[in-house]
Design a protein around this motif. Sequence first.
Motif, PDB file in Angstrom:
ATOM      1  N   PRO A 230     -15.457  69.135  80.512  1.00 14.94           N
ATOM      2  CA  PRO A 230     -13.949  69.153  80.291  1.00 14.94           C
ATOM      3  C   PRO A 230     -13.282  68.062  81.153  1.00 14.94           C
ATOM      4  CG  PRO A 230     -14.896  71.087  81.829  1.00 14.94           C
ATOM      5  CD  PRO A 230     -15.975  70.431  81.362  1.00 14.94           C
ATOM      6  N   GLU A 231     -12.019  68.024  80.976  1.00 18.11           N
ATOM      7  CA  GLU A 231     -11.299  66.989  81.494  1.00 18.11           C
ATOM      8  C   GLU A 231     -11.346  67.222  83.157  1.00 18.11           C
ATOM      9  OE1 GLU A 231      -7.140  64.294  81.224  1.00 18.11           O
ATOM     10  OE2 GLU A 231      -7.463  66.377  79.953  1.00 18.11           O
ATOM     11  N   LEU A 232     -11.701  66.243  83.881  1.00 18.22           N
ATOM     12  CA  LEU A 232     -11.597  66.332  85.294  1.00 18.22           C
ATOM     13  C   LEU A 232     -10.643  65.570  85.982  1.00 18.22           C
ATOM     14  CD1 LEU A 232     -15.596  65.661  85.710  1.00 18.22           C
ATOM     15  CD2 LEU A 232     -14.417  67.779  85.657  1.00 18.22           C
ATOM     16  N   ALA A 233     -10.030  65.954  87.015  1.00 20.48           N
ATOM     17  CA  ALA A 233      -9.020  65.261  87.952  1.00 20.48           C
ATOM     18  C   ALA A 233      -9.623  64.392  88.862  1.00 20.48           C
ATOM     19  CB  ALA A 233      -8.083  66.250  88.743  1.00 20.48           C
ATOM     20  N   TYR A 234      -9.374  62.879  88.614  1.00 19.26           N
ATOM     21  CA  TYR A 234      -9.962  62.123  89.625  1.00 19.26           C
ATOM     22  C   TYR A 234      -8.907  61.058  89.578  1.00 19.26           C
ATOM     23  CZ  TYR A 234     -12.411  59.503  85.659  1.00 19.26           C
ATOM     24  OH  TYR A 234     -12.341  58.998  84.673  1.00 19.26           O
TER      25      TYR A 234
ATOM     26  N   ALA B  60     -24.023  47.465  92.719  1.00 20.47           N
ATOM     27  CA  ALA B  60     -24.397  47.406  91.467  1.00 20.47           C
ATOM     28  C   ALA B  60     -23.480  46.714  90.396  1.00 20.47           C
ATOM     29  CB  ALA B  60     -25.015  48.677  90.740  1.00 20.47           C
ATOM     30  N   GLU B  61     -23.889  45.593  89.721  1.00 29.06           N
ATOM     31  CA  GLU B  61     -22.952  45.219  88.891  1.00 29.06           C
ATOM     32  C   GLU B  61     -23.013  45.993  87.415  1.00 29.06           C
ATOM     33  OE1 GLU B  61     -24.027  41.087  88.227  1.00 29.06           O
ATOM     34  OE2 GLU B  61     -23.806  40.714  90.313  1.00 29.06           O
ATOM     35  N   GLY B  62     -21.721  45.881  86.839  1.00 31.87           N
ATOM     36  CA  GLY B  62     -21.566  46.302  85.415  1.00 31.87           C
ATOM     37  C   GLY B  62     -21.126  47.801  85.594  1.00 31.87           C
ATOM     38  N   PHE B  63     -20.558  48.434  86.662  1.00 36.07           N
ATOM     39  CA  PHE B  63     -20.501  49.697  86.873  1.00 36.07           C
ATOM     40  C   PHE B  63     -19.102  50.395  85.974  1.00 36.07           C
ATOM     41  CE2 PHE B  63     -18.309  53.146  88.832  1.00 36.07           C
ATOM     42  CZ  PHE B  63     -19.454  54.243  89.036  1.00 36.07           C
ATOM     43  N   TYR B  64     -19.108  51.213  85.256  1.00 34.48           N
ATOM     44  CA  TYR B  64     -18.150  51.669  84.497  1.00 34.48           C
ATOM     45  C   TYR B  64     -18.189  53.019  84.515  1.00 34.48           C
ATOM     46  CZ  TYR B  64     -15.181  52.514  80.489  1.00 34.48           C
ATOM     47  OH  TYR B  64     -14.245  52.962  79.596  1.00 34.48           O
ATOM     48  N   PHE B  65     -17.105  53.792  84.530  1.00 37.45           N
ATOM     49  CA  PHE B  65     -17.155  55.137  84.384  1.00 37.45           C
ATOM     50  C   PHE B  65     -15.609  55.745  83.850  1.00 37.45           C
ATOM     51  CE2 PHE B  65     -15.921  59.642  85.727  1.00 37.45           C
ATOM     52  CZ  PHE B  65     -17.025  60.186  85.161  1.00 37.45           C
ATOM     53  N   ASP B  66     -15.503  56.359  82.618  1.00 38.36           N
ATOM     54  CA  ASP B  66     -14.299  56.879  82.375  1.00 38.36           C
ATOM     55  C   ASP B  66     -14.407  58.025  81.195  1.00 38.36           C
ATOM     56  OD1 ASP B  66     -11.445  56.877  81.912  1.00 38.36           O
ATOM     57  OD2 ASP B  66     -11.329  54.921  81.434  1.00 38.36           O
ATOM     58  N   SER B  67     -13.383  58.590  80.955  1.00 37.48           N
ATOM     59  CA  SER B  67     -13.573  59.735  79.994  1.00 37.48           C
ATOM     60  C   SER B  67     -13.598  59.004  78.535  1.00 37.48           C
ATOM     61  CB  SER B  67     -12.209  60.578  79.797  1.00 37.48           C
ATOM     62  OG  SER B  67     -11.146  59.792  79.688  1.00 37.48           O
ATOM     63  N   VAL B  68     -14.238  59.879  77.913  1.00 34.46           N
ATOM     64  CA  VAL B  68     -14.375  59.489  76.292  1.00 34.46           C
ATOM     65  C   VAL B  68     -13.093  60.261  75.714  1.00 34.46           C
ATOM     66  CG1 VAL B  68     -15.513  59.725  74.139  1.00 34.46           C
ATOM     67  CG2 VAL B  68     -16.741  59.204  76.412  1.00 34.46           C
TER      68      VAL B  68
ATOM     69  N   LEU C 145     -32.742  55.933  88.270  1.00 36.46           N
ATOM     70  CA  LEU C 145     -31.159  55.463  87.719  1.00 36.46           C
ATOM     71  C   LEU C 145     -30.144  56.204  88.436  1.00 36.46           C
ATOM     72  CD1 LEU C 145     -32.220  56.333  83.671  1.00 36.46           C
ATOM     73  CD2 LEU C 145     -31.734  54.000  84.920  1.00 36.46           C
ATOM     74  N   ARG C 146     -30.338  57.281  89.074  1.00 37.34           N
ATOM     75  CA  ARG C 146     -29.312  57.922  89.971  1.00 37.34           C
ATOM     76  C   ARG C 146     -29.257  56.954  91.071  1.00 37.34           C
ATOM     77  NH1 ARG C 146     -30.800  64.007  91.440  1.00 37.34           N
ATOM     78  NH2 ARG C 146     -28.832  63.650  92.508  1.00 37.34           N
ATOM     79  N   ALA C 147     -30.295  56.344  91.441  1.00 36.54           N
ATOM     80  CA  ALA C 147     -29.768  55.237  92.562  1.00 36.54           C
ATOM     81  C   ALA C 147     -29.165  54.298  92.265  1.00 36.54           C
ATOM     82  CB  ALA C 147     -31.317  54.931  93.282  1.00 36.54           C
ATOM     83  N   ALA C 148     -29.475  53.554  91.007  1.00 34.64           N
ATOM     84  CA  ALA C 148     -28.914  52.412  90.522  1.00 34.64           C
ATOM     85  C   ALA C 148     -27.154  52.947  90.340  1.00 34.64           C
ATOM     86  CB  ALA C 148     -29.445  52.057  89.018  1.00 34.64           C
ATOM     87  N   PHE C 149     -26.784  54.191  89.803  1.00 35.60           N
ATOM     88  CA  PHE C 149     -25.420  54.421  89.846  1.00 35.60           C
ATOM     89  C   PHE C 149     -24.903  54.406  91.041  1.00 35.60           C
ATOM     90  CE2 PHE C 149     -26.382  55.752  85.218  1.00 35.60           C
ATOM     91  CZ  PHE C 149     -25.319  55.082  84.735  1.00 35.60           C
ATOM     92  N   ARG C 150     -25.621  54.806  92.135  1.00 35.43           N
ATOM     93  CA  ARG C 150     -25.032  55.109  93.522  1.00 35.43           C
ATOM     94  C   ARG C 150     -24.823  53.805  94.279  1.00 35.43           C
ATOM     95  NH1 ARG C 150     -28.844  59.564  94.023  1.00 35.43           N
ATOM     96  NH2 ARG C 150     -30.217  58.180  95.136  1.00 35.43           N
TER      97      ARG C 150
ATOM     98  N   ARG D 149     -20.332  59.673  92.807  1.00 36.04           N
ATOM     99  CA  ARG D 149     -20.683  61.069  93.371  1.00 36.04           C
ATOM    100  C   ARG D 149     -20.395  61.877  92.173  1.00 36.04           C
ATOM    101  NH1 ARG D 149     -17.313  59.779  97.944  1.00 36.04           N
ATOM    102  NH2 ARG D 149     -15.580  60.801  96.982  1.00 36.04           N
ATOM    103  N   MET D 150     -19.602  61.896  91.106  1.00 37.02           N
ATOM    104  CA  MET D 150     -19.640  62.615  90.015  1.00 37.02           C
ATOM    105  C   MET D 150     -20.688  62.319  88.991  1.00 37.02           C
ATOM    106  SD  MET D 150     -15.424  62.026  89.112  1.00 37.02           S
ATOM    107  CE  MET D 150     -15.319  63.074  87.572  1.00 37.02           C
ATOM    108  N   ILE D 151     -20.988  61.153  88.960  1.00 38.18           N
ATOM    109  CA  ILE D 151     -22.081  60.805  87.951  1.00 38.18           C
ATOM    110  C   ILE D 151     -23.455  61.326  88.504  1.00 38.18           C
ATOM    111  CG2 ILE D 151     -23.668  58.682  87.185  1.00 38.18           C
ATOM    112  CD1 ILE D 151     -21.042  57.156  87.391  1.00 38.18           C
ATOM    113  N   ASP D 152     -23.702  61.153  89.864  1.00 37.22           N
ATOM    114  CA  ASP D 152     -24.973  61.903  90.719  1.00 37.22           C
ATOM    115  C   ASP D 152     -25.069  63.305  90.436  1.00 37.22           C
ATOM    116  OD1 ASP D 152     -26.788  60.769  92.316  1.00 37.22           O
ATOM    117  OD2 ASP D 152     -26.453  62.408  93.722  1.00 37.22           O
TER     118      ASP D 152
END
Length: 373
Positions: A220-224, A260-268, A251-256, A234-237
Motif C-alpha cells: 500500500p502507499e507509504l508515507a515517506y 552505491a551508484e545508480g540507487f533509485y526508489f519510488d512508488s510505481v 543484494l541487501r548489503a548493496a541497497f544499504r 531502510r524500507m528496501i531492507d
Amino acid sequence: MDVLISGASMAGLSAAHWFARLGHRVTVVERANGLRPGGAPIDVRGRAIGTAQRMGILPRIEEEKVRILEPGPVLDGAGAQVATLDLRWFANETEADVEITRDRLNRILLDAIPKDVVFRFRTSIASLEDAHAGVRVAFTDGQHGRYDLVVGADGLHSNVRKLAFGPEKDYVRHFGHYVALVDLPDDRDWQRAMLSVPGLTIAVRDAGDGPQAMMLVASPELAYDYRDLDAQRRMIDRFLSRVDAWQVPALRAAFRDPAAEGFYFDSVSQTHMPSWTRGRVAVIGDAGHCAALLSGMGTTLAMVAAETLATTWSEHEGDLAAASPTYHQRLRPYVEQCQAFAHQGAPIMVPATQQALDERNASFRACAATFGT
C-alpha cells in the motif's frame, strides 16, 4: 518563439530536439548537475519507433540496444530454478521494438539536439506567472525569464505540474507497488536471474553497462520523503528481509550502501490528468501521463508526446489554447492504451499469491517449450 523545458531526461531531451528542430529558441533546466545516470533498461516501442526514425536516431538505438543472449533463470523463494524468462515473450508490441539502457538513450537523444539549445544544470523553476505577454519564470538560482511556452518534463513528482496545475495528490495514483534499483559492485560474480515470492520480485541483470539489481514489491502507499535516501534504504531492507536465499543477503548489503551508484526508489504510480495543458504551460512524460514501470511504455510515451506537442503547438503558431484540443485528440487514446498495459504487467512481474505465482511460472515454462528455449 521561446520555449522553456524543465527536466533533462527522455521526455525533456526529446522535446528539446523537436522544438529546436521546428525553429524555436529552447532552454532546458535540470535540477541535477548533469544527465542523471542509472535506471532500469527501457524500451523504444510501438509509435516511438517512428518518432525515433523521424529524429534520425533509430540506427544508433539499434546499434546500442540490449542484446539478450538467452532467457534468464526464474527462482523460487529457496533459490531453486522453477522456470526461465525472456521478456520478449510478453512485452514487444512489434518485431521492431528495442530495449536499450537509459544512459545510452539519454546520450543518443542529447547528441540529436541542435547545438544552440541552452542547458542550465543545478537549477529549477521556483515560480511561474502566466501573464498576457508570456510566462514569467523565476529560477532557484535567482535568474528570471519570459517564455512563450513552459514544458514540464520533470517526472512523476513534477515541480511544473505542482506550480501550474496543483498538488501531486490530485493527479498521481499509487499503483500498489514500489520499485528499487542499484548498480552492483564488481567484487563478485552476480548470477543473472529473477527470484519471486508472492508480492515480491528480486532480479539481477546486466544489460551491457554492468550488473544491476531491481526489487519490485507489492505494498500500500507509504508515507515517506522521496528525497530521504537513508529512509528509503531502510524500507528496501525491510522488504528484502522476507528472503534469505540466493544472493539476497548480498543484494541487501548493496541497497544499504550509501556509496552505491545508480540507487533509485519510488512508488510505481500513474499520472491521470483531465488536461495536460493550462495557459501556456504543458506537461509531458511521467509528469503528465506516467504509465507506470509495469507498463513498459514510459519512454515510448515520453518520446511520442514530445513530438506530438511540438508539432501541434507549431502548427497552431504557438497558441497552446488553440493547439490543445488537437494535441489531446492525437495523444489521449495512446496514453490510455499504454496505461492499461500496466494491469497486464503486474501479474507477470509481481504475482500477488502463491497460486498466481505458480500459474505464472507454468506459463513461463509453456513459453519456453513453445519457443524452444
